[in-house]
Design a protein around this motif. Structure first.
Motif, mmCIF file in Angstrom:
data_model
loop_
_atom_site.group_PDB
_atom_site.id
_atom_site.type_symbol
_atom_site.label_atom_id
_atom_site.label_comp_id
_atom_site.label_asym_id
_atom_site.label_seq_id
_atom_site.Cartn_x
_atom_site.Cartn_y
_atom_site.Cartn_z
ATOM 1 N N ARG A 13 0.804 -1.037 -0.087
ATOM 2 C CA ARG A 13 -0.073 0.122 0.020
ATOM 3 C C ARG A 13 0.930 1.200 0.131
ATOM 4 N NH1 ARG A 13 -5.263 0.877 -1.177
ATOM 5 N NH2 ARG A 13 -6.633 1.239 0.594
ATOM 6 N N ARG A 16 -0.242 7.406 1.379
ATOM 7 C CA ARG A 16 -1.490 8.251 1.797
ATOM 8 C C ARG A 16 -2.448 6.985 2.137
ATOM 9 N NH1 ARG A 16 -1.630 13.730 0.318
ATOM 10 N NH2 ARG A 16 -3.824 13.434 0.169
ATOM 11 N N GLU A 17 -2.508 6.077 1.478
ATOM 12 C CA GLU A 17 -3.685 5.096 1.529
ATOM 13 C C GLU A 17 -3.288 4.250 2.948
ATOM 14 O OE1 GLU A 17 -3.350 5.926 -2.797
ATOM 15 O OE2 GLU A 17 -1.574 5.360 -1.279
ATOM 16 N N GLU A 20 -4.935 6.486 5.352
ATOM 17 C CA GLU A 20 -6.371 6.288 5.140
ATOM 18 C C GLU A 20 -7.077 5.189 5.908
ATOM 19 O OE1 GLU A 20 -6.918 6.736 0.994
ATOM 20 O OE2 GLU A 20 -6.452 8.909 1.071
ATOM 21 N N ASP A 21 -6.196 3.948 5.638
ATOM 22 C CA ASP A 21 -6.772 2.748 5.929
ATOM 23 C C ASP A 21 -6.494 2.876 7.597
ATOM 24 O OD1 ASP A 21 -6.950 1.859 3.532
ATOM 25 O OD2 ASP A 21 -4.959 0.927 3.611
ATOM 26 N N GLY A 300 -3.493 -4.872 -1.377
ATOM 27 C CA GLY A 300 -3.700 -3.561 -1.092
ATOM 28 C C GLY A 300 -5.101 -2.961 -1.337
ATOM 29 N N GLU A 301 -5.695 -3.104 -2.287
ATOM 30 C CA GLU A 301 -6.985 -2.555 -3.028
ATOM 31 C C GLU A 301 -8.110 -3.176 -2.147
ATOM 32 O OE1 GLU A 301 -6.844 0.011 -4.941
ATOM 33 O OE2 GLU A 301 -4.661 -0.123 -4.719
ATOM 34 N N GLN A 303 -8.384 -3.237 1.120
ATOM 35 C CA GLN A 303 -8.442 -2.987 2.251
ATOM 36 C C GLN A 303 -9.569 -2.268 2.801
ATOM 37 O OE1 GLN A 303 -5.689 -3.705 4.586
ATOM 38 N NE2 GLN A 303 -5.203 -4.748 2.659
ATOM 39 N N PRO A 304 -10.427 -1.308 2.052
ATOM 40 C CA PRO A 304 -11.638 -0.727 2.388
ATOM 41 C C PRO A 304 -12.738 -2.020 2.451
ATOM 42 C CG PRO A 304 -10.427 0.501 0.745
ATOM 43 C CD PRO A 304 -9.819 -0.801 0.734
#
Length: 321
Positions: A13, A16-17, A20-21, A300-301, A303-304
């Motif tokens: 990741r 910045r991400e 945010e996570d 990584g993608e 996570q949300p």
């Protein structure tokens, strides 16, 4: 009740991400967070490796409640221990006392970049002992001079010290590291749910101190997608730390794991969205004596989506452990 943590995995990741996570993890209700500290990812497919300490500083400002921790920093090659002490004290101040300094003897993957070679494990343990002595001395305040076999410090002082120094955790994987951690650490860190590690830690002075484990997971509503992602990015995990600490680059990890099958990974890592599979994996750590378990969501993608599912489904189930 076992505390459940979230891992900011810098290998998968961007910076910045990751911050945010961390904010999302705090909102979701995770009890704490940990951050890996690498120069390289293990595999090219992971694709990232920002500077963990910048991420920690930003996360300390972006969050208000969730504790932070390095999992783990090597204080003996890329970083001099006097610099690690300064970084840790600063993050403790920025976070308002929410930081723990997790340390370990390192991996060749990350430490070779400074061109100092990669000594045997016994030497790395000697270096770690000196590093912890230096860091603790600086945390106590005043000027510190130190002349050891591996490190020298000449009249160093931390000018910005928190009222409460960060607790120091040490990573363990065998008898020698457990003995060192029992003597030197406030917290023990491990990635395997082995009661014998905690027993050895307790026998050498660690009885009653916190134990933090870490568990990779691969959530996805489609189990096949979760398994494929775990195999692509985390098949190196089964090599064990005695092997993984020695490999010098991503090509080495790719070669060492080239015969690992997707089904092998799925047997070792909870994949999909069957919540009981995740609960059972955490229970193994709880049964071994760990009071805290940090989850690593692979990919990584993803996570949300994982954090949303954790808030709604996973964390409520884990609270019943």
């Amino acid at each position: 009740m076992v505390k459940i943590g979230y891992t900011m995995m810098t290998e998968q990741r961007g910076p910045r991400e990751l911050v945010e996570d961390a904010v999302r993890a705090e909102r979701a209700g995770f009890d704490f967070s940990v951050t890996s500290d690498h120069y390289f990812p293990w595999l090219d497919s992971q694709g990232h490796s920002p500077y963990a300490w910048s991420v920690l500083g930003a996360a300390a400002q972006a969050t208000t409640r969730i504790p932070l921790m390095t999992y783990v920093t090597c204080p003996t090659f890329r970083y001099h221990p006097a610099v690690v002490a300064q970084k840790a004290a600063t993050v403790q101040l920025l976070s308002g006392g929410r930081f723990r300094l997790g340390l370990g003897s390192g991996e060749n993957l990350n430490e070779h970049v400074v061109g100092r070679g990669w000594p045997a494990a016994a030497v790395r343990h000697e270096m770690l002992v000196e590093a912890v002595e230096i860091i603790r001395a600086l945390f106590r305040g005043g000027y510190v001079s130190y002349h050891g076999r591996h490190f020298d410090v000449d009249s160093a002082r931390l000018w910005d010290l928190p009222d409460t120094p960060p607790p120091i955790g040490l990573a363990v994987s065998g008898p020698r590291s457990c003995e060192l951690a029992g003597r030197l650490a406030d917290v023990v860190i491990a990635v395997e749910p082995k009661a014998e590690l905690l027993g050895a830690f307790a026998r050498h002075g660690g009885a009653g101190k916190p134990a933090v484990g870490q568990l990779p997971v691969s959530y996805d509503p489609d189990r096949a997608t979760a398994v494929a992602r775990a195999h692509e990015q985390f098949r190196w995990f089964g090599g064990g730390w005695r092997v993984n600490a020695e490999l010098p680059g991503t090509a080495g990890f790719a070669g060492a794991s080239r015969f690992v099958r997707a089904e092998d990974v799925a047997e070792a890592i909870p994949c999909g969205d069957e919540v009981e599979d995740f609960v059972d994996a955490v229970r193994a750590f709880a049964d071994a004596g760990f009071g805290e378990v940090a989850l690593v969501q692979i990919g990584g993608e993803s996570q949300p989506a994982f954090l949303d599912w954790s808030q709604e489904v996973l964390l409520p189930a884990l609270r019943r452990l």
